[in-house]
Design a protein around this motif. Structure first.
Motif, PDB file in Angstrom:
ATOM      1  N   VAL A  15      39.886  44.375  15.888  1.00 26.02           N
ATOM      2  CA  VAL A  15      39.710  45.192  17.096  1.00 26.02           C
ATOM      3  C   VAL A  15      38.334  44.874  17.667  1.00 26.02           C
ATOM      4  CG1 VAL A  15      39.595  47.519  18.028  1.00 26.02           C
ATOM      5  CG2 VAL A  15      41.200  47.002  16.178  1.00 26.02           C
ATOM      6  N   ILE A  16      38.301  44.405  18.908  1.00 28.56           N
ATOM      7  CA  ILE A  16      37.061  43.933  19.510  1.00 28.56           C
ATOM      8  C   ILE A  16      36.301  45.085  20.161  1.00 28.56           C
ATOM      9  CG2 ILE A  16      36.051  42.379  21.211  1.00 28.56           C
ATOM     10  CD1 ILE A  16      38.473  40.592  20.902  1.00 28.56           C
ATOM     11  N   THR A  17      34.993  45.103  19.926  1.00 29.02           N
ATOM     12  CA  THR A  17      34.113  46.063  20.569  1.00 29.02           C
ATOM     13  C   THR A  17      33.267  45.352  21.617  1.00 29.02           C
ATOM     14  OG1 THR A  17      33.966  47.435  18.587  1.00 29.02           O
ATOM     15  CG2 THR A  17      32.234  47.708  20.238  1.00 29.02           C
ATOM     16  N   ASP A  24      37.938  50.465  21.670  1.00 28.89           N
ATOM     17  CA  ASP A  24      38.033  50.037  20.281  1.00 28.89           C
ATOM     18  C   ASP A  24      38.247  51.225  19.338  1.00 28.89           C
ATOM     19  OD1 ASP A  24      35.385  50.673  21.175  1.00 28.89           O
ATOM     20  OD2 ASP A  24      34.633  50.037  19.214  1.00 28.89           O
ATOM     21  N   VAL A  25      37.727  52.387  19.704  1.00 25.01           N
ATOM     22  CA  VAL A  25      37.883  53.561  18.853  1.00 25.01           C
ATOM     23  C   VAL A  25      39.354  53.950  18.763  1.00 25.01           C
ATOM     24  CG1 VAL A  25      37.260  55.978  18.541  1.00 25.01           C
ATOM     25  CG2 VAL A  25      35.561  54.350  19.420  1.00 25.01           C
ATOM     26  N   ASP A  26      40.012  54.031  19.923  1.00 24.93           N
ATOM     27  CA  ASP A  26      41.428  54.398  19.942  1.00 24.93           C
ATOM     28  C   ASP A  26      42.282  53.340  19.265  1.00 24.93           C
ATOM     29  OD1 ASP A  26      40.960  56.754  21.265  1.00 24.93           O
ATOM     30  OD2 ASP A  26      41.260  55.897  23.241  1.00 24.93           O
ATOM     31  N   ALA A  27      41.996  52.067  19.529  1.00 21.99           N
ATOM     32  CA  ALA A  27      42.802  50.991  18.955  1.00 21.99           C
ATOM     33  C   ALA A  27      42.665  50.951  17.440  1.00 21.99           C
ATOM     34  CB  ALA A  27      42.400  49.647  19.559  1.00 21.99           C
ATOM     35  N   ALA A  28      41.446  51.089  16.935  1.00 23.50           N
ATOM     36  CA  ALA A  28      41.235  51.068  15.487  1.00 23.50           C
ATOM     37  C   ALA A  28      41.946  52.244  14.820  1.00 23.50           C
ATOM     38  CB  ALA A  28      39.743  51.098  15.169  1.00 23.50           C
ATOM     39  N   ARG A  29      41.901  53.389  15.469  1.00 24.45           N
ATOM     40  CA  ARG A  29      42.588  54.561  14.918  1.00 24.45           C
ATOM     41  C   ARG A  29      44.089  54.312  14.853  1.00 24.45           C
ATOM     42  NH1 ARG A  29      45.250  58.862  17.164  1.00 24.45           N
ATOM     43  NH2 ARG A  29      45.236  60.811  15.966  1.00 24.45           N
ATOM     44  N   ALA A  30      44.665  53.739  15.911  1.00 28.95           N
ATOM     45  CA  ALA A  30      46.100  53.475  15.922  1.00 28.95           C
ATOM     46  C   ALA A  30      46.482  52.493  14.826  1.00 28.95           C
ATOM     47  CB  ALA A  30      46.525  52.931  17.290  1.00 28.95           C
ATOM     48  N   VAL A  31      45.666  51.457  14.652  1.00 25.37           N
ATOM     49  CA  VAL A  31      45.952  50.457  13.621  1.00 25.37           C
ATOM     50  C   VAL A  31      45.887  51.081  12.229  1.00 25.37           C
ATOM     51  CG1 VAL A  31      45.057  48.368  12.509  1.00 25.37           C
ATOM     52  CG2 VAL A  31      45.266  48.465  15.004  1.00 25.37           C
ATOM     53  N   ARG A  32      44.857  51.891  11.957  1.00 31.13           N
ATOM     54  CA  ARG A  32      44.714  52.507  10.632  1.00 31.13           C
ATOM     55  C   ARG A  32      45.838  53.488  10.335  1.00 31.13           C
ATOM     56  NH1 ARG A  32      39.174  52.714  12.102  1.00 31.13           N
ATOM     57  NH2 ARG A  32      39.453  54.872  12.774  1.00 31.13           N
ATOM     58  N   LEU A  33      46.137  54.362  11.298  1.00 33.50           N
ATOM     59  CA  LEU A  33      47.186  55.351  11.069  1.00 33.50           C
ATOM     60  C   LEU A  33      48.549  54.699  10.906  1.00 33.50           C
ATOM     61  CD1 LEU A  33      46.170  58.250  13.477  1.00 33.50           C
ATOM     62  CD2 LEU A  33      45.812  58.066  11.013  1.00 33.50           C
ATOM     63  N   ALA A  34      48.672  53.480  11.430  1.00 36.45           N
ATOM     64  CA  ALA A  34      49.940  52.772  11.309  1.00 36.45           C
ATOM     65  C   ALA A  34      50.080  52.056   9.974  1.00 36.45           C
ATOM     66  CB  ALA A  34      50.066  51.759  12.444  1.00 36.45           C
ATOM     67  N   GLY A  35      49.021  52.035   9.172  1.00 40.67           N
ATOM     68  CA  GLY A  35      49.127  51.459   7.839  1.00 40.67           C
ATOM     69  C   GLY A  35      48.493  50.109   7.661  1.00 40.67           C
ATOM     70  N   ALA A  36      47.914  49.529   8.727  1.00 41.05           N
ATOM     71  CA  ALA A  36      47.238  48.245   8.609  1.00 41.05           C
ATOM     72  C   ALA A  36      45.734  48.481   8.481  1.00 41.05           C
ATOM     73  CB  ALA A  36      47.549  47.366   9.815  1.00 41.05           C
ATOM     74  N   ALA A  38      42.144  47.977  10.019  1.00 43.12           N
ATOM     75  CA  ALA A  38      41.436  47.671  11.260  1.00 43.12           C
ATOM     76  C   ALA A  38      40.107  46.999  10.931  1.00 43.12           C
ATOM     77  CB  ALA A  38      41.206  48.939  12.065  1.00 43.12           C
ATOM     78  N   VAL A  39      39.909  45.818  11.468  1.00 41.34           N
ATOM     79  CA  VAL A  39      38.690  45.051  11.211  1.00 41.34           C
ATOM     80  C   VAL A  39      37.879  45.007  12.504  1.00 41.34           C
ATOM     81  CG1 VAL A  39      37.747  42.824  10.497  1.00 41.34           C
ATOM     82  CG2 VAL A  39      39.911  43.649   9.510  1.00 41.34           C
ATOM     83  N   SER A  40      36.700  45.596  12.470  1.00 41.80           N
ATOM     84  CA  SER A  40      35.865  45.658  13.663  1.00 41.80           C
ATOM     85  C   SER A  40      35.226  44.300  13.933  1.00 41.80           C
ATOM     86  CB  SER A  40      34.781  46.726  13.487  1.00 41.80           C
ATOM     87  OG  SER A  40      33.941  46.773  14.620  1.00 41.80           O
ATOM     88  N   LEU A  41      35.355  43.849  15.184  1.00 42.96           N
ATOM     89  CA  LEU A  41      34.778  42.574  15.597  1.00 42.96           C
ATOM     90  C   LEU A  41      33.912  42.803  16.830  1.00 42.96           C
ATOM     91  CD1 LEU A  41      37.979  40.325  15.388  1.00 42.96           C
ATOM     92  CD2 LEU A  41      36.147  40.478  13.682  1.00 42.96           C
ATOM     93  N   TRP A  42      32.658  42.378  16.784  1.00 45.59           N
ATOM     94  CA  TRP A  42      31.801  42.426  17.964  1.00 45.59           C
ATOM     95  C   TRP A  42      32.233  41.313  18.911  1.00 45.59           C
ATOM     96  CZ3 TRP A  42      29.165  45.628  20.557  1.00 45.59           C
ATOM     97  CH2 TRP A  42      28.143  45.243  21.434  1.00 45.59           C
ATOM     98  N   HIS A  43      32.104  41.548  20.210  1.00 46.36           N
ATOM     99  CA  HIS A  43      32.669  40.609  21.186  1.00 46.36           C
ATOM    100  C   HIS A  43      32.046  39.216  21.117  1.00 46.36           C
ATOM    101  CE1 HIS A  43      29.468  40.607  24.434  1.00 46.36           C
ATOM    102  NE2 HIS A  43      29.037  41.527  23.611  1.00 46.36           N
ATOM    103  N   LYS A  44      30.866  39.090  20.520  1.00 45.86           N
ATOM    104  CA  LYS A  44      30.225  37.778  20.408  1.00 45.86           C
ATOM    105  C   LYS A  44      30.392  37.148  19.030  1.00 45.86           C
ATOM    106  CE  LYS A  44      26.715  38.375  23.999  1.00 45.86           C
ATOM    107  NZ  LYS A  44      25.255  38.313  24.306  1.00 45.86           N
ATOM    108  N   ASP A  45      31.137  37.802  18.134  1.00 45.69           N
ATOM    109  CA  ASP A  45      31.315  37.258  16.785  1.00 45.69           C
ATOM    110  C   ASP A  45      32.023  35.908  16.819  1.00 45.69           C
ATOM    111  OD1 ASP A  45      30.097  39.392  15.619  1.00 45.69           O
ATOM    112  OD2 ASP A  45      31.928  40.341  14.856  1.00 45.69           O
ATOM    113  N   ALA A  46      31.500  34.956  16.086  1.00 46.84           N
ATOM    114  CA  ALA A  46      32.173  33.667  15.932  1.00 46.84           C
ATOM    115  C   ALA A  46      33.130  33.704  14.739  1.00 46.84           C
ATOM    116  CB  ALA A  46      31.151  32.556  15.746  1.00 46.84           C
ATOM    117  N   VAL A  51      41.208  37.663   9.962  1.00 37.80           N
ATOM    118  CA  VAL A  51      42.232  38.582  10.467  1.00 37.80           C
ATOM    119  C   VAL A  51      43.534  37.831  10.740  1.00 37.80           C
ATOM    120  CG1 VAL A  51      40.536  40.156  11.466  1.00 37.80           C
ATOM    121  CG2 VAL A  51      41.483  38.308  12.871  1.00 37.80           C
ATOM    122  N   ASP A  52      44.632  38.582  10.703  1.00 35.29           N
ATOM    123  CA  ASP A  52      45.947  38.013  11.023  1.00 35.29           C
ATOM    124  C   ASP A  52      46.202  37.988  12.522  1.00 35.29           C
ATOM    125  OD1 ASP A  52      46.979  37.754   8.223  1.00 35.29           O
ATOM    126  OD2 ASP A  52      46.639  39.922   8.259  1.00 35.29           O
ATOM    127  N   ALA A  53      45.599  38.911  13.236  1.00 30.55           N
ATOM    128  CA  ALA A  53      45.751  38.985  14.691  1.00 30.55           C
ATOM    129  C   ALA A  53      44.608  39.827  15.233  1.00 30.55           C
ATOM    130  CB  ALA A  53      47.098  39.585  15.082  1.00 30.55           C
TER     131      ALA A  53
END
Length: 299
Positions: A15-17, A24-36, A38-46, A51-53
């Motif tokens: 999930v990109i910040t 990113d807060v809402d997306a990470a919450r949805a991913v976690r509650l869904a059972g996967a 959530a890996v936080s990624l800063w927008h400039k991370d190389a 991650v799988d997606a």
């Protein structure tokens, strides 16, 4: 966003910040509650950290679709990117997505392979549009040219579609483009009236609202804002640090951080940016301050 995800609990979803975003807060919450995971990624991370997606969200929309189901469909397909698409009654503001094939019907409806993206048309009419939420495979990075700004929607996705690499997930869920102040006001109004009932306003902890002031019509008062005596706010969004002076009227407008609407002033169908001011007694109708394109000293 809905929170069901049928993919493996071991799935790592990036999930990109971006600076200043809340998506990113809402997306990470949805991913976690869904059972996967959530890996936080800063927008400039190389480094995408294995991650799988990656979930990519436009910052100017509100959507009620099932993000987990979109991720699951992406993982089960060979697509490099899977777009959330939906039917709209008037596709003029969006442009449309043309499908070359349709997948199996599921609980969310049709899914298929995107063949082409059609530019915005002046002719009104319904159409299937990209709703601004993308699930992408890490391999997408190899298709993006470095050294200059690149548009996913206008450059990368059309080129990828010609190779059959763009899948779609259709769900005609609640969707609202909040890319303009008027749309942002409307989104807040809908949400507040849905949860607030007859009260018609949401006053968050830390907001200072004088007992003689009136907030209605789906207004939102954020922490740190101040609404003084006899002020009236109708369908207003008051951001942290904003001030609405005594007897002022704010109607269908956004008052930005530390912005001030002076005593007895009227702000109607307008938006004040950070630190902007309306002088006492002035009337402002249908304005954006600062004007689009104006240079400011703020961050």
């Amino acid at each position: 966003m809905s929170d069901s995800l049928s993919s493996s609990p071991a799935a790592r979803i990036g999930v990109i910040t971006f600076p200043g975003t809340l998506d990113d807060v809402d997306a990470a919450r949805a991913v976690r509650l869904a059972g996967a995971e959530a890996v936080s990624l800063w927008h400039k991370d190389a480094d995408l950290r294995g991650v799988d997606a990656v979930v990519v969200l436009n910052g100017d929309l509100i959507t009620g679709h099932d993000l987990g189901a979109q991720v699951a469909q992406h993982e089960a397909s060979d697509a490099t990117v899977t777009l959330h698409v939906r039917e709209v009654p008037d596709a003029r503001p969006f442009g449309t997505v043309r499908l070359s094939s349709e997948g199996d019907d599921g609980p969310a409806g049709m899914a298929g392979v995107a063949e082409d993206f059609v530019e915005k048309s002046p002719t009104p009419g319904p159409g299937l549009v990209s709703a601004g939420t993308y699930v992408v495979s890490p391999a997408l990075r190899e298709l993006i040219l470095v050294g200059r700004p690149v548009s996913l929607e206008r450059e990368v996705f059309p080129a990828l579609a010609r190779r059959g690499g763009v899948g779609t997930y259709r769900e005609d869920a609640d969707f609202l483009d909040v890319g303009t102040p008027a749309a942002l006001v409307e989104a807040n109004r809908r949400a507040v009236l849905r949860i607030g009932g007859e009260v018609g306003a949401l006053i968050l902890p830390g907001a200072e609202v004088d007992d003689r002031a009136r907030l209605a019509g789906g207004s939102v008062a954020h922490a740190g804002c101040r609404v003084e005596r006899s002020a009236i706010c109708e369908s207003a969004v008051l951001l942290p640090g904003s001030v609405v002076g005594p007897g002022a009227h704010v109607v269908r407008s956004v008052v930005g951080r530390r912005a001030v609407v002076g005593a007895g002033a009227d702000l109607v169908d307008s938006a004040l940016g950070t630190d902007e001011q309306v002088a006492a007694g002035d009337r402002v109708v249908g304005e954006l301050r600062p004007a689009p394109g104006a240079r400011t000293g703020g961050r």
